[in-house]
Motif scaffolding. Structure first.
Motif, PDB file in Angstrom:
ATOM      1  N   ILE A  11       0.819  -1.277   0.075  1.00 29.41           N
ATOM      2  CA  ILE A  11      -0.218  -0.089  -0.265  1.00 29.41           C
ATOM      3  C   ILE A  11       0.956   1.121   0.036  1.00 29.41           C
ATOM      4  CG2 ILE A  11      -1.816  -1.193   1.204  1.00 29.41           C
ATOM      5  CD1 ILE A  11      -1.269   0.683   3.703  1.00 29.41           C
ATOM      6  N   ALA A  72       6.101   2.781   1.850  1.00 27.71           N
ATOM      7  CA  ALA A  72       6.409   1.867   3.066  1.00 27.71           C
ATOM      8  C   ALA A  72       6.880   0.758   2.326  1.00 27.71           C
ATOM      9  CB  ALA A  72       4.945   1.375   3.554  1.00 27.71           C
ATOM     10  N   PHE A  73       7.611  -0.071   3.174  1.00 28.42           N
ATOM     11  CA  PHE A  73       8.458  -1.229   2.532  1.00 28.42           C
ATOM     12  C   PHE A  73       8.129  -2.519   3.586  1.00 28.42           C
ATOM     13  CE2 PHE A  73      10.425   2.669   2.125  1.00 28.42           C
ATOM     14  CZ  PHE A  73      10.826   2.622   0.633  1.00 28.42           C
ATOM     15  N   GLY A  74       8.121  -3.669   2.799  1.00 28.72           N
ATOM     16  CA  GLY A  74       7.803  -4.825   3.506  1.00 28.72           C
ATOM     17  C   GLY A  74       7.060  -5.757   2.327  1.00 28.72           C
ATOM     18  N   MET A  81      13.551  -8.692   5.144  1.00 25.61           N
ATOM     19  CA  MET A  81      13.577  -7.377   4.821  1.00 25.61           C
ATOM     20  C   MET A  81      14.954  -6.342   4.663  1.00 25.61           C
ATOM     21  SD  MET A  81      10.506  -5.748   5.829  1.00 25.61           S
ATOM     22  CE  MET A  81      10.390  -4.328   6.756  1.00 25.61           C
ATOM     23  N   LEU A 256      -3.656   3.586  11.872  1.00 19.42           N
ATOM     24  CA  LEU A 256      -2.531   3.707  11.320  1.00 19.42           C
ATOM     25  C   LEU A 256      -2.328   4.474  10.041  1.00 19.42           C
ATOM     26  CD1 LEU A 256      -0.610   0.326  12.116  1.00 19.42           C
ATOM     27  CD2 LEU A 256       0.214   2.622  12.319  1.00 19.42           C
ATOM     28  N   GLU A 273       7.429  10.169   5.715  1.00 19.25           N
ATOM     29  CA  GLU A 273       6.740   8.815   5.305  1.00 19.25           C
ATOM     30  C   GLU A 273       5.493   8.819   6.410  1.00 19.25           C
ATOM     31  OE1 GLU A 273       8.703   5.528   6.465  1.00 19.25           O
ATOM     32  OE2 GLU A 273       9.605   6.542   8.371  1.00 19.25           O
ATOM     33  N   VAL A 275       3.178   6.664   9.091  1.00 17.47           N
ATOM     34  CA  VAL A 275       3.702   5.751  10.006  1.00 17.47           C
ATOM     35  C   VAL A 275       3.666   4.277   9.572  1.00 17.47           C
ATOM     36  CG1 VAL A 275       3.528   5.025  12.467  1.00 17.47           C
ATOM     37  CG2 VAL A 275       3.700   7.406  12.021  1.00 17.47           C
ATOM     38  N   HIS A 276       2.506   3.892   8.794  1.00 16.29           N
ATOM     39  CA  HIS A 276       2.054   2.513   8.498  1.00 16.29           C
ATOM     40  C   HIS A 276       2.937   1.902   7.792  1.00 16.29           C
ATOM     41  CE1 HIS A 276       1.030   3.536   4.290  1.00 16.29           C
ATOM     42  NE2 HIS A 276       0.140   4.464   4.960  1.00 16.29           N
ATOM     43  N   GLY A 277       2.841   0.628   7.672  1.00 19.94           N
ATOM     44  CA  GLY A 277       3.596  -0.404   6.663  1.00 19.94           C
ATOM     45  C   GLY A 277       3.168  -0.317   5.428  1.00 19.94           C
ATOM     46  N   SER A 278       3.399  -1.781   4.853  1.00 19.24           N
ATOM     47  CA  SER A 278       2.970  -1.894   3.442  1.00 19.24           C
ATOM     48  C   SER A 278       1.861  -2.836   3.453  1.00 19.24           C
ATOM     49  CB  SER A 278       4.073  -2.485   2.778  1.00 19.24           C
ATOM     50  OG  SER A 278       4.388  -3.854   3.333  1.00 19.24           O
ATOM     51  N   ALA A 279       1.196  -3.250   4.425  1.00 18.88           N
ATOM     52  CA  ALA A 279      -0.056  -3.924   4.626  1.00 18.88           C
ATOM     53  C   ALA A 279      -0.396  -4.670   3.552  1.00 18.88           C
ATOM     54  CB  ALA A 279      -1.258  -2.910   4.861  1.00 18.88           C
ATOM     55  N   TYR A 282      -3.738  -5.585   1.813  1.00 23.57           N
ATOM     56  CA  TYR A 282      -4.713  -4.602   1.175  1.00 23.57           C
ATOM     57  C   TYR A 282      -4.137  -3.985  -0.070  1.00 23.57           C
ATOM     58  CZ  TYR A 282      -6.990  -3.785   5.862  1.00 23.57           C
ATOM     59  OH  TYR A 282      -7.729  -3.936   6.964  1.00 23.57           O
ATOM     60  N   ASN A 289      -6.272   3.573   3.461  1.00 26.68           N
ATOM     61  CA  ASN A 289      -6.386   4.984   3.801  1.00 26.68           C
ATOM     62  C   ASN A 289      -5.199   5.852   3.445  1.00 26.68           C
ATOM     63  OD1 ASN A 289      -6.915   7.620   5.061  1.00 26.68           O
ATOM     64  ND2 ASN A 289      -7.553   6.645   6.830  1.00 26.68           N
ATOM     65  N   ASP A 329     -11.773   2.221   6.954  1.00 30.53           N
ATOM     66  CA  ASP A 329     -11.008   2.424   8.401  1.00 30.53           C
ATOM     67  C   ASP A 329     -11.488   3.372   9.316  1.00 30.53           C
ATOM     68  OD1 ASP A 329      -9.291   3.518   6.321  1.00 30.53           O
ATOM     69  OD2 ASP A 329      -8.006   3.797   7.837  1.00 30.53           O
TER      70      ASP A 329
HETATM   71  P1  NAD Z   1       1.028  -2.415   8.571  1.00 28.15           P
HETATM   72  O1  NAD Z   1       1.125  -0.937   9.100  1.00 28.15           O
HETATM   73  O2  NAD Z   1       1.530  -2.609   7.289  1.00 28.15           O
HETATM   74  O3  NAD Z   1      -0.305  -2.830   8.713  1.00 28.15           O
HETATM   75  C1  NAD Z   1      -1.187  -3.227  10.065  1.00 28.15           C
HETATM   76  C2  NAD Z   1      -2.490  -3.020   9.801  1.00 28.15           C
HETATM   77  O4  NAD Z   1      -2.988  -1.751  10.061  1.00 28.15           O
HETATM   78  C3  NAD Z   1      -3.124  -3.257   8.493  1.00 28.15           C
HETATM   79  O5  NAD Z   1      -3.420  -4.880   8.346  1.00 28.15           O
HETATM   80  C4  NAD Z   1      -4.420  -2.259   8.379  1.00 28.15           C
HETATM   81  O6  NAD Z   1      -5.331  -3.101   9.223  1.00 28.15           O
HETATM   82  C5  NAD Z   1      -3.956  -1.189   9.125  1.00 28.15           C
HETATM   83  N1  NAD Z   1      -3.464  -0.180   8.251  1.00 28.15           N
HETATM   84  C6  NAD Z   1      -2.091   0.123   8.085  1.00 28.15           C
HETATM   85  N2  NAD Z   1      -2.096   1.078   7.239  1.00 28.15           N
HETATM   86  C7  NAD Z   1      -3.232   1.282   6.891  1.00 28.15           C
HETATM   87  C8  NAD Z   1      -3.759   2.349   5.915  1.00 28.15           C
HETATM   88  N3  NAD Z   1      -2.976   3.262   4.956  1.00 28.15           N
HETATM   89  N4  NAD Z   1      -5.093   2.230   5.709  1.00 28.15           N
HETATM   90  C9  NAD Z   1      -5.876   1.251   6.299  1.00 28.15           C
HETATM   91  N5  NAD Z   1      -5.489   0.499   7.322  1.00 28.15           N
HETATM   92  C10 NAD Z   1      -4.075   0.436   7.439  1.00 28.15           C
HETATM   93  O7  NAD Z   1       1.869  -3.274   9.662  1.00 28.15           O
HETATM   94  P2  NAD Z   1       2.366  -4.765   9.795  1.00 28.15           P
HETATM   95  O8  NAD Z   1       1.193  -5.677   9.096  1.00 28.15           O
HETATM   96  O9  NAD Z   1       2.667  -5.090  10.876  1.00 28.15           O
HETATM   97  O10 NAD Z   1       3.283  -4.902   8.307  1.00 28.15           O
HETATM   98  C11 NAD Z   1       3.334  -4.972   7.033  1.00 28.15           C
HETATM   99  C12 NAD Z   1       4.851  -4.753   6.410  1.00 28.15           C
HETATM  100  O11 NAD Z   1       5.027  -3.643   6.643  1.00 28.15           O
HETATM  101  C13 NAD Z   1       5.860  -5.564   7.220  1.00 28.15           C
HETATM  102  O12 NAD Z   1       6.764  -6.141   6.360  1.00 28.15           O
HETATM  103  C14 NAD Z   1       6.420  -4.692   8.109  1.00 28.15           C
HETATM  104  O13 NAD Z   1       7.779  -5.000   8.676  1.00 28.15           O
HETATM  105  C15 NAD Z   1       6.199  -3.349   7.125  1.00 28.15           C
HETATM  106  N6  NAD Z   1       6.138  -2.110   7.753  1.00 28.15           N
HETATM  107  C16 NAD Z   1       7.057  -1.264   7.157  1.00 28.15           C
HETATM  108  C17 NAD Z   1       6.940   0.258   7.663  1.00 28.15           C
HETATM  109  C18 NAD Z   1       7.742   1.480   6.919  1.00 28.15           C
HETATM  110  O14 NAD Z   1       8.064   0.897   5.771  1.00 28.15           O
HETATM  111  N7  NAD Z   1       7.704   2.409   7.419  1.00 28.15           N
HETATM  112  C19 NAD Z   1       6.227   0.400   8.987  1.00 28.15           C
HETATM  113  C20 NAD Z   1       5.664  -0.562   9.539  1.00 28.15           C
HETATM  114  C21 NAD Z   1       5.531  -1.819   9.053  1.00 28.15           C
END
Ligand code: NAD
Ligand code: IPM
Ligand code: MN
Length: 349
Positions: A11, A72-74, A81, A256, A273, A275-279, A282, A289, A329
């Motif tokens: 994402i 985001a990365f992952g 990673m 997130l 960036e 705060v969230h990851g690559s989910a 999704y 979002n 969300d």
């Molecule tokens: P994540 O933040 O990707 O997602 C966790 C949950 O949060 C999702 O399943 C979803 O329910 C919700 N979410 C996150 N972002 C959202 C958005 N924009 N809109 C709606 N819902 C959202 O965390 P994770 O599942 O623990 O990690 C997935 C991958 O991302 C892993 O590889 C992890 O290492 C990586 N990661 C990268 C970063 C970064 O690049 N800065 C940050 C966190 C996690």
């Protein structure tokens, strides 16, 4: 303003597309003079070419760009990673972006998850040390794969590193009229590093007599933040605790999908960036979002001196949340791209 754009994985790609859309809309209306240059660094690129970040790339970014935006990365295909370590942590470490600035503000009462608390009760800033701690990658395996296997991971803090992030937290408080800095650590269990943080905090706080200075162990901080977030103004903590506390902070903001961050070295090229990851689940579904990424655009614009535009973007996002012109969300029914379009429409009005 020349901006480097690194969408990354999952994402990260979806939300960066929308953040760029907002930037382009602003540029069209307010002539910001933007030049956007995209970089393909991601899991896909790594798997296809074996390259994470080409040699000299960070020097190029430092010399020739005004700021960097990352998605985001992952990716499950890169379980170690490796690419994220080189790209994301690479940017933080190689550009010495020692301030991880993570404001925690709730933009709408509806998003506050705490019973009896409103959006106005959630308004604090976390400064996460971003270049040291347990992220330095010092450690290793011994007898790997055997029953006697040993693994170590060092938690490294330097006086210089601790002092500069603590001083940044106090000077931010002073400049922005915030009154209280809380330093959070785990010095009851981790004595050596904890002692350094404690002494440095005490010394730096003396330079700021007008600002309250107090301490909470990080476990207690987590409890207090969800029990009553109102007393919190500025929190300063190490790399790992800052990571964890800002996911908790994101929950106070509505999830997130609403949380933005800056990776800053004052006076140098900095990186922004969500705060969230690559989910990954999704990715490409239109469910992500984009507001965290769009609010990150606001942080970047503010950092670059475009305060008025930053405020306009934040107001537009808040208005969209209130009107439920948002993704599911945060209580809406729009897709990633339609939610960003709603922000653009409000920016136009
Ligand atoms: P994540 O933040 O990707 O997602 C966790 C949950 O949060 C999702 O399943 C979803 O329910 C919700 N979410 C996150 N972002 C959202 C958005 N924009 N809109 C709606 N819902 C959202 O965390 P994770 O599942 O623990 O990690 C997935 C991958 O991302 C892993 O590889 C992890 O290492 C990586 N990661 C990268 C970063 C970064 O690049 N800065 C940050 C966190 C996690
Ligand atoms: C974040 C992320 C990263 C971190 C991961 C992907 C290494 O969780 O930016 O919050 O721990 O810093
Ligand atoms: Mn994190």
């Amino acid at each position: 303003m020349k901006l480097a754009i690194v969408p990354g994985d999952g994402i990260g790609v979806d939300v960066t597309r929308e953040a760029v859309k907002v930037l382009e809309r602003l540029d069209a209306r307010r002539s910001l003079g933007l030049e956007l240059v995209s970089f393909p660094w991601s899991a896909d690129h790594y798997l296809a070419t074996g390259e994470t970040v080409p040699p000299g790339a960070f020097d190029d970014l430092a010399r020739n760009y005004d700021a960097i935006f990352m998605g985001a990365f992952g990716d499950p295909r890169v379980p170690d990673m490796k690419h994220a370590a080189d790209i994301l942590l690479g940017a933080r470490f190689q550009l010495d972006l020692y301030v991880n600035y993570r404001p925690v503000r709730c933009l709408d009462d509806r998003l506050s998850p705490l019973k009896g608390y409103t959006a106005a009760d959630v308004d604090f800033v976390v400064f996460r040390e971003n270049t040291e701690g347990s992220y330095v990658g010092i450690g290793g395996h011994f007898k790997k794969g055997t029953p006697d296997e040993v693994a170590t991971q060092e938690d490294l803090s330097t006086r210089r590193g601790v002092e500069r992030i603590i001083r940044h937290a106090f000077s931010f408080a002073k400049e922005t009229g915030r009154r209280r800095v809380v330093m959070s650590d785990k010095s009851n269990a981790m004595r050596f590093v904890g002692d350094l943080w404690q002494r440095t905090f005490a010394e730096v706080s003396r330079e700021y007599p007008g600002i309250g200075a107090s301490h909470l162990y990080v476990d207690a901080l987590c409890l207090q933040l969800i029990r009553d977030p109102r007393p919190f103004d500025v929190i300063v903590t190490n790399n790992m605790f800052g990571d964890i506390v800002t996911d908790l902070g994101a929950a106070l903001q509505g999830g997130l999908g609403m949380a933005a961050s800056g990776n800053i070295h004052p006076g140098r090229v900095s990186m922004f960036e969500p705060v969230h990851g690559s989910a990954p689940r999704y990715a490409g579904t239109g469910r992500a979002n984009p507001f965290g990424a769009i609010l990150t655009v606001a942080l970047m614009l503010e950092h670059l001196g475009n305060k008025e535009e930053a405020v306009a973007v934040e107001r537009a996002v808040a208005a969209c949340v209130s009107a439920r012109k948002c993704t599911s969300d945060v209580g809406g029914e729009l897709s990633t791209s339609a939610a960003a379009d709603a922000v653009c429409e409000r920016l136009a009005g």
